[in-house]
Design a protein around this motif. Structure first.
Motif, short mmCIF file in Angstrom:
data_model
loop_
_atom_site.label_atom_id
_atom_site.label_comp_id
_atom_site.label_asym_id
_atom_site.label_seq_id
_atom_site.Cartn_x
_atom_site.Cartn_y
_atom_site.Cartn_z
N THR A 89 -15.02 44.95 28.80
CA THR A 89 -13.94 45.93 28.72
C THR A 89 -14.33 47.23 28.02
OG1 THR A 89 -12.48 44.02 28.57
CG2 THR A 89 -11.47 46.15 28.16
N THR A 90 -15.14 47.14 26.97
CA THR A 90 -15.49 48.35 26.21
C THR A 90 -17.01 48.54 26.19
OG1 THR A 90 -15.78 47.22 24.10
CG2 THR A 90 -13.54 47.97 24.65
N GLY A 91 -17.40 49.75 25.81
CA GLY A 91 -18.82 50.06 25.73
C GLY A 91 -19.54 49.17 24.72
N ALA A 92 -18.95 49.00 23.55
CA ALA A 92 -19.60 48.18 22.51
C ALA A 92 -19.82 46.76 23.03
CB ALA A 92 -18.75 48.16 21.24
N GLU A 93 -18.84 46.25 23.75
CA GLU A 93 -18.98 44.90 24.31
C GLU A 93 -20.13 44.83 25.33
OE1 GLU A 93 -15.65 41.97 25.86
OE2 GLU A 93 -14.99 44.06 25.86
N ALA A 94 -20.28 45.90 26.09
CA ALA A 94 -21.39 45.92 27.06
C ALA A 94 -22.73 45.85 26.32
CB ALA A 94 -21.31 47.18 27.93
N VAL A 95 -22.83 46.63 25.22
CA VAL A 95 -24.08 46.62 24.45
C VAL A 95 -24.32 45.23 23.84
CG1 VAL A 95 -25.26 47.59 22.43
CG2 VAL A 95 -23.99 49.10 23.98
N GLU A 96 -23.27 44.65 23.26
CA GLU A 96 -23.40 43.29 22.70
C GLU A 96 -23.96 42.33 23.76
OE1 GLU A 96 -22.41 41.72 19.77
OE2 GLU A 96 -21.41 43.34 18.73
N GLY A 143 -28.98 57.15 17.18
CA GLY A 143 -28.37 56.48 18.33
C GLY A 143 -26.98 55.97 17.98
N TYR A 144 -26.13 55.91 18.98
CA TYR A 144 -24.78 55.35 18.78
C TYR A 144 -24.54 54.32 19.86
CZ TYR A 144 -19.80 54.76 18.21
OH TYR A 144 -18.56 54.21 18.00
N HIS A 145 -24.15 53.12 19.44
CA HIS A 145 -23.95 52.05 20.42
C HIS A 145 -22.63 51.31 20.27
CE1 HIS A 145 -28.02 52.72 21.83
NE2 HIS A 145 -28.42 52.70 20.58
N GLY A 146 -21.77 51.74 19.33
CA GLY A 146 -20.45 51.12 19.22
C GLY A 146 -20.09 50.76 17.80
N ARG A 147 -18.91 50.17 17.67
CA ARG A 147 -18.35 49.91 16.33
C ARG A 147 -18.21 48.44 15.99
NH1 ARG A 147 -15.71 54.49 14.06
NH2 ARG A 147 -15.53 56.23 15.51
N VAL A 151 -31.99 52.37 24.19
CA VAL A 151 -32.11 53.82 24.05
C VAL A 151 -31.05 54.52 24.91
CG1 VAL A 151 -33.85 54.01 25.91
CG2 VAL A 151 -33.76 55.75 24.11
N GLU A 152 -30.51 55.61 24.37
CA GLU A 152 -29.63 56.46 25.18
C GLU A 152 -30.51 57.49 25.91
OE1 GLU A 152 -25.96 57.73 22.63
OE2 GLU A 152 -27.53 57.02 21.31
N PRO A 153 -30.44 57.58 27.21
CA PRO A 153 -31.25 58.57 27.94
C PRO A 153 -30.88 60.01 27.57
CG PRO A 153 -30.48 56.86 29.42
CD PRO A 153 -29.75 56.66 28.13
N GLY A 201 -25.95 60.67 22.57
CA GLY A 201 -24.60 61.24 22.61
C GLY A 201 -24.09 61.65 21.24
N GLU A 202 -23.47 60.70 20.54
CA GLU A 202 -22.86 61.04 19.24
C GLU A 202 -23.91 61.67 18.30
OE1 GLU A 202 -19.51 60.49 18.95
OE2 GLU A 202 -19.68 59.75 21.00
N GLY A 203 -25.16 61.30 18.47
CA GLY A 203 -26.23 61.79 17.59
C GLY A 203 -26.53 63.27 17.76
N ALA A 222 -31.11 50.75 28.85
CA ALA A 222 -30.66 52.15 28.81
C ALA A 222 -29.15 52.13 28.57
CB ALA A 222 -30.98 52.85 30.12
N ASP A 223 -28.72 52.73 27.47
CA ASP A 223 -27.29 52.81 27.18
C ASP A 223 -26.77 54.08 27.85
OD1 ASP A 223 -24.75 53.16 26.22
OD2 ASP A 223 -25.21 52.59 24.16
N GLU A 224 -26.14 53.89 29.02
CA GLU A 224 -25.65 55.02 29.83
C GLU A 224 -24.13 55.18 29.67
OE1 GLU A 224 -27.10 57.18 32.01
OE2 GLU A 224 -29.07 56.34 32.53
N ILE A 225 -23.62 54.67 28.55
CA ILE A 225 -22.16 54.66 28.39
C ILE A 225 -21.58 56.07 28.39
CG2 ILE A 225 -20.36 54.08 26.69
CD1 ILE A 225 -22.04 51.41 26.28
N GLN A 226 -22.27 57.00 27.70
CA GLN A 226 -21.77 58.38 27.68
C GLN A 226 -22.42 59.24 28.76
OE1 GLN A 226 -20.67 61.82 24.37
NE2 GLN A 226 -21.10 59.78 23.72
N SER A 227 -23.65 58.91 29.13
CA SER A 227 -24.42 59.80 30.01
C SER A 227 -24.29 59.44 31.49
CB SER A 227 -25.90 59.75 29.61
OG SER A 227 -26.39 58.41 29.64
N ALA A 282 -19.81 52.27 30.82
CA ALA A 282 -18.38 52.17 30.44
C ALA A 282 -17.77 53.54 30.72
CB ALA A 282 -18.24 51.77 28.97
N LYS A 283 -16.93 54.04 29.83
CA LYS A 283 -16.37 55.39 29.88
C LYS A 283 -16.10 55.91 31.30
CE LYS A 283 -18.24 57.01 25.42
NZ LYS A 283 -17.13 57.43 24.58
N GLY A 284 -16.98 56.76 31.85
CA GLY A 284 -16.76 57.40 33.15
C GLY A 284 -16.65 56.43 34.31
#
Ligand code: PMP
Length: 437
Positions: A119-126, A147-151, A215-217, A220-222, A248-253, A277-279
């Motif tokens: 459901t969420t980006g953080a869950e995808a990373v987990e 890097g930012y991968h969730g909360r 890695v975020e390609p 984002g938050e960084g 590859a964490d493509e959640i924002q990109s 996630a996101k988009g």
């Protein structure tokens, strides 16, 4: 009509709502601006006082196809006529299967792919970490500074920025190591970053016990730093050498934001797993891990999932989002938007060379500028960023900051934005900037 809506109609102001929010909601869930949204359409939103804003934030890179795109809304309302939830792990449905097929086709690289939904980006990373560990039977994970991968606790462990995300939330899981992310503007070269990964293999983790690198390609938050192609290729090469899973964490990109469907396509590197996630679902909560078939199938049945994993509403929205990206050629549009920003921001920089440092506008509509003091890139100007941000909202523009020092403006307009609104939004930013600089 809900109680909240009735209050709005009674003429409650943004300030009233902010007071009620402060009293009712935990302060940790802060908000960027005291703007309470009444409605949104395309690239515009209106607050409870009837003021209109151009949206250069898209709910943090979520509404890439704009607010309430007619095709997305139709797909969602059609789905709601059928059912809203059955749980994909109990009695599944066609849209989840069709979307998984579509994501498997879209994911970069020739290897056959599989998908799992959450459901969420953080869950995808987990879940990507779980899958990598299950596949390799190893424990170590390497992530990157900034890097930012969730909360969640695992994703905070991976996240390389303390304030405001990590302070006082530890301890975090062990077996996580971090290396610098290359940022030429701040004198961190690709060689430095890859050398630091090699050093970790000597000092902290045997590569034979390393499950994954994430890695975020485009970070984002960084601070919106694109990962240089040689860096992505260097990581791929090390992962291949040691049998490590490259995530590859493509959640924002992802989802056309950077001018390609996925940002890692710029480097030509095929990741083993990709988090999205996101988009993906244009405003409806949905996330996924997409990756190489044999890796994705490592966990046994029942090992992955969740109650709301792959919500049918989210899946219907995502299928429409993918159609819209293709039909409206939004990858090309993202590249165009990036070029428009680049020209306008470069002109602004010429007029303000001591306050506008780096302009990062080579990855489509994932655009950023860094604000400095005295033209010194080691002196971030967070105070100016804050002042300009406040002025933007006062003038009717939704915009966000990011970066390790809070001095980076990031621009994330919808890829469907019209030329007129794009022009108007950038003009508001220019005026806000000039009035504060
Ligand atoms: N990874 C990246 C790259 C992100 O940008 C974000 C959200 N900003 C996340 C993970 C976490 O996503 P979510 O907030 O949906 O959990």
């Amino acid at each position: 009509m809900s109680a909240a809506k009735i209050k709005t109609m009674d003429g409650h102001s943004n300030a009233d709502w902010q007071m009620r929010k402060n009293a009712a909601m935990a302060r940790g869930e802060g908000n960027v601006a005291p703007v309470f949204v009444d409605r949104a359409s395309g690239s515009e939103l209106w607050d409870v006082e009837g003021r209109r804003y151009i949206d250069f934030g898209t709910g943090i890179a979520v509404c890439n196809t704009g607010h309430r795109h007619p095709k997305v809304m139709k797909a969602v309302s059609d789905q709601l006529e059928r059912f809203s939830h059955t749980c994909v792990m109990v009695t599944p449905y066609d849209s989840a299967v069709i979307l998984a097929e579509a994501l498997n086709d879209l994911a970069p690289g020739p290897s056959p792919k599989k998908t799992m939904f959450v459901t969420t980006g953080a869950e995808a990373v987990e879940n990507a970490i779980k899958i990598a560990r299950s596949h390799t039977g190893r424990r170590g994970v390497i992530a990157f500074d900034g890097g930012y991968h969730g909360r969640t606790i695992m994703t905070l462990g991976l996240t390389g920025k303390i304030s405001p995300y990590k302070n006082r939330f530890g301890p975090f899981p062990g077996d996580i190591w971090r290396a610098p992310f290359p940022a030429l503007y701040h004198d961190i070269t690709v060689e430095d970053a890859l050398g630091a990964v090699d050093m970790l293999f000597k000092t902290d983790v045997d590569p034979a016990d390393c499950a994954a690198m994430i890695v975020e390609p485009v970070q984002g938050e960084g601070g919106f730093y694109p990962a240089p192609d040689e860096f992505m290729r260097g990581l791929r090469e090390r992962c291949d050498r040691y049998g490590i899973v490259l995530i590859a964490d493509e959640i924002q990109s992802g989802f056309a934001r950077t001018g390609k469907f996925f940002a890692c396509e710029h480097s030509g590197v095929e990741p083993d797993l990709m988090t999205v996630a996101k988009g993906l679902a244009g405003g409806f909560p949905l996330a996924a891990v997409v990756g190489k078939k044999e890796i994705m199938d490592a966990p046994a049945p029942g090992g992955l999932g969740g109650t709301y994993a792959g919500s049918p509403v989210g899946c219907a929205a995502a299928l429409a989002v993918i159609d819209v990206i293709r039909e409206e050629n939004l990858t090309a549009r993202a590249a165009h938007i990036g070029n428009v920003f680049k020209d306008r921001l470069t002109a602004l920089q010429k007029a303000h060379p001591h306050t506008i440092g780096d302009i990062r506008a080579d990855r489509g509509a994932m655009i950023a500028i860094e604000l400095l003091q005295y033209g010194d890139r080691r002196k971030p100007n967070a105070a100016l960023a804050k002042a300009v941000l406040t002025e933007c909202y006062a003038k009717g523009l939704v915009v966000l900051t990011c970066g390790m020092d809070g001095n980076v403006f990031r621009f994330l307009p919808a890829l469907t934005i019209s030329n007129d609104l794009l022009d108007e939004g950038i003009s508001i930013f220019e005026q806000a900037f000039k009035s504060c600089a």
